[in-house]
Design a protein around this motif. Sequence first.
Motif, short mmCIF file in Angstrom:
data_model
loop_
_atom_site.label_atom_id
_atom_site.label_comp_id
_atom_site.label_asym_id
_atom_site.label_seq_id
_atom_site.Cartn_x
_atom_site.Cartn_y
_atom_site.Cartn_z
N TYR A 158 0.81 -1.22 0.00
CA TYR A 158 0.00 0.00 0.00
C TYR A 158 0.84 1.27 0.00
CZ TYR A 158 -2.49 3.77 2.39
OH TYR A 158 -2.98 4.99 2.77
N GLU A 159 1.82 1.36 0.89
CA GLU A 159 2.63 2.57 1.01
C GLU A 159 3.37 2.87 -0.28
OE1 GLU A 159 2.44 4.56 3.44
OE2 GLU A 159 1.48 3.34 5.01
N HIS A 160 3.96 1.84 -0.88
CA HIS A 160 4.73 2.04 -2.10
C HIS A 160 3.84 2.40 -3.28
CE1 HIS A 160 8.46 0.79 -0.27
NE2 HIS A 160 7.91 -0.34 0.15
N VAL A 161 2.70 1.69 -3.39
CA VAL A 161 1.79 1.98 -4.50
C VAL A 161 1.26 3.41 -4.39
CG1 VAL A 161 -0.39 1.33 -5.61
CG2 VAL A 161 1.14 -0.44 -4.73
N SER A 162 0.86 3.82 -3.19
CA SER A 162 0.36 5.18 -3.00
C SER A 162 1.43 6.21 -3.30
CB SER A 162 -0.15 5.35 -1.56
OG SER A 162 -1.24 4.50 -1.30
N ARG A 163 2.66 5.95 -2.86
CA ARG A 163 3.77 6.89 -3.09
C ARG A 163 4.03 7.07 -4.58
NH1 ARG A 163 8.89 5.52 -3.90
NH2 ARG A 163 8.58 3.44 -3.01
N ARG A 164 4.07 5.98 -5.32
CA ARG A 164 4.36 6.06 -6.74
C ARG A 164 3.22 6.70 -7.53
NH1 ARG A 164 9.34 5.32 -9.07
NH2 ARG A 164 8.18 4.74 -10.94
N LEU A 165 1.99 6.43 -7.12
CA LEU A 165 0.84 6.99 -7.83
C LEU A 165 0.56 8.43 -7.41
CD1 LEU A 165 -1.69 4.00 -7.87
CD2 LEU A 165 -0.15 4.76 -9.69
N GLY A 166 1.12 8.83 -6.27
CA GLY A 166 0.90 10.19 -5.79
C GLY A 166 -0.47 10.41 -5.19
N VAL A 167 -1.11 9.33 -4.77
CA VAL A 167 -2.43 9.43 -4.17
C VAL A 167 -2.66 8.22 -3.28
CG1 VAL A 167 -3.53 8.24 -6.12
CG2 VAL A 167 -4.91 9.71 -4.65
N ASP A 168 -3.36 8.42 -2.18
CA ASP A 168 -3.72 7.31 -1.29
C ASP A 168 -4.68 6.39 -2.04
OD1 ASP A 168 -4.81 5.60 0.62
OD2 ASP A 168 -4.95 7.14 2.16
N VAL A 169 -4.25 5.16 -2.32
CA VAL A 169 -5.07 4.27 -3.13
C VAL A 169 -6.35 3.84 -2.43
CG1 VAL A 169 -3.17 3.39 -4.53
CG2 VAL A 169 -3.74 2.25 -2.39
N PHE A 170 -6.45 4.10 -1.13
CA PHE A 170 -7.68 3.77 -0.42
C PHE A 170 -8.58 4.98 -0.22
CE2 PHE A 170 -5.08 0.09 0.81
CZ PHE A 170 -5.95 -0.92 0.47
N SER A 171 -8.19 6.12 -0.81
CA SER A 171 -9.06 7.29 -0.81
C SER A 171 -10.02 7.19 -1.98
CB SER A 171 -8.23 8.57 -0.93
OG SER A 171 -7.62 8.64 -2.21
N ALA A 172 -11.02 8.08 -2.02
CA ALA A 172 -11.98 8.06 -3.12
C ALA A 172 -11.28 8.29 -4.45
CB ALA A 172 -13.06 9.12 -2.89
N GLU A 173 -10.34 9.25 -4.47
CA GLU A 173 -9.59 9.52 -5.70
C GLU A 173 -8.74 8.32 -6.08
OE1 GLU A 173 -6.21 12.64 -7.44
OE2 GLU A 173 -6.93 12.80 -5.37
N GLY A 174 -8.10 7.73 -5.09
CA GLY A 174 -7.24 6.58 -5.35
C GLY A 174 -8.02 5.38 -5.85
N GLN A 175 -9.22 5.18 -5.33
CA GLN A 175 -10.05 4.06 -5.78
C GLN A 175 -10.35 4.17 -7.27
OE1 GLN A 175 -13.60 3.61 -3.36
NE2 GLN A 175 -12.46 4.09 -1.51
N GLY A 176 -10.71 5.38 -7.69
CA GLY A 176 -11.02 5.58 -9.11
C GLY A 176 -9.81 5.37 -9.99
N LEU A 177 -8.65 5.87 -9.54
CA LEU A 177 -7.44 5.71 -10.32
C LEU A 177 -7.04 4.24 -10.39
CD1 LEU A 177 -5.00 6.78 -11.86
CD2 LEU A 177 -3.88 7.24 -9.65
N LEU A 178 -7.10 3.54 -9.26
CA LEU A 178 -6.73 2.13 -9.24
C LEU A 178 -7.64 1.32 -10.14
CD1 LEU A 178 -4.92 -0.06 -8.00
CD2 LEU A 178 -6.57 -0.26 -6.13
N ALA A 179 -8.92 1.63 -10.13
CA ALA A 179 -9.87 0.92 -10.99
C ALA A 179 -9.51 1.11 -12.46
CB ALA A 179 -11.29 1.40 -10.72
N ARG A 180 -9.18 2.33 -12.84
CA ARG A 180 -8.82 2.60 -14.24
C ARG A 180 -7.53 1.88 -14.64
NH1 ARG A 180 -11.46 6.60 -16.88
NH2 ARG A 180 -12.94 7.85 -15.65
N ILE A 181 -6.57 1.87 -13.72
CA ILE A 181 -5.29 1.20 -13.99
C ILE A 181 -5.50 -0.29 -14.20
CG2 ILE A 181 -3.06 0.56 -13.01
CD1 ILE A 181 -3.09 3.30 -11.58
N LEU A 182 -6.25 -0.91 -13.29
CA LEU A 182 -6.47 -2.34 -13.39
C LEU A 182 -7.27 -2.70 -14.64
CD1 LEU A 182 -7.24 -3.17 -9.65
CD2 LEU A 182 -5.19 -3.76 -10.94
#
Length: 223
Positions: free
Chosen positions: A160-184
Amino acid sequence: MQPAPEEEDLTARARIRDAALRLFGEQGFDRATIRSIADAAGVSSGLVRHHFGSKEALRDECDAYLARALVRLNDQVRAHMSTSETNYLAVAVSVFAPYRSYIARTLVEGRVAPLFDTLTDLGAERLAELDEKRADPPEVSRDARATVAAAMSLSVSVLYEHVSRRLGVDVFSAEGQGLLARILLDIYSHPWLDPEEAATLRARLPEGSGSGEGSVEEKARDD
């Protein structure tokens, strides 16, 4: 779509379980105590023992609860597959975000087998449907593919920490959820290898490397 809670979620037993999920995740199983869990849940240590008997049994219930939550989520998503509001990836992240620390720590410790096995079994069910649409028959067993896919999907919790750091957003935040969904979705819809490249690499594999046939239980019975 919001996942439905279990009927027990307003009971003292559920408060104890939720407190254990949080403290086991934050402190680890060995450091978290029955007393600290009871204090966090607002109950007595005796009530914790009354409901679960021991700290080990409480941890087993935590593992089983996450597996049940995954099944409920899967059922809800499949029931709404035809609606545009359904975003399985975002919903899955939001459901398990509160348990990220627990999942990450216990995965490293070799725990949460019920969650991993349930995720693998559900993945195998989905692969069974997808395999019917494949033009080329798979060379590796469905269970083997589902097992590795489950490990890959859970890796975001561990990293989690590394993925969030590289993406520049907390992947468990609302913004991060949307970005992670698009990436996957992009990764899953665009294979990294074309059929010719895959065939070339497959031909270089050593003979007898296996196809992943048979589950762990089946291999155990054969031994």
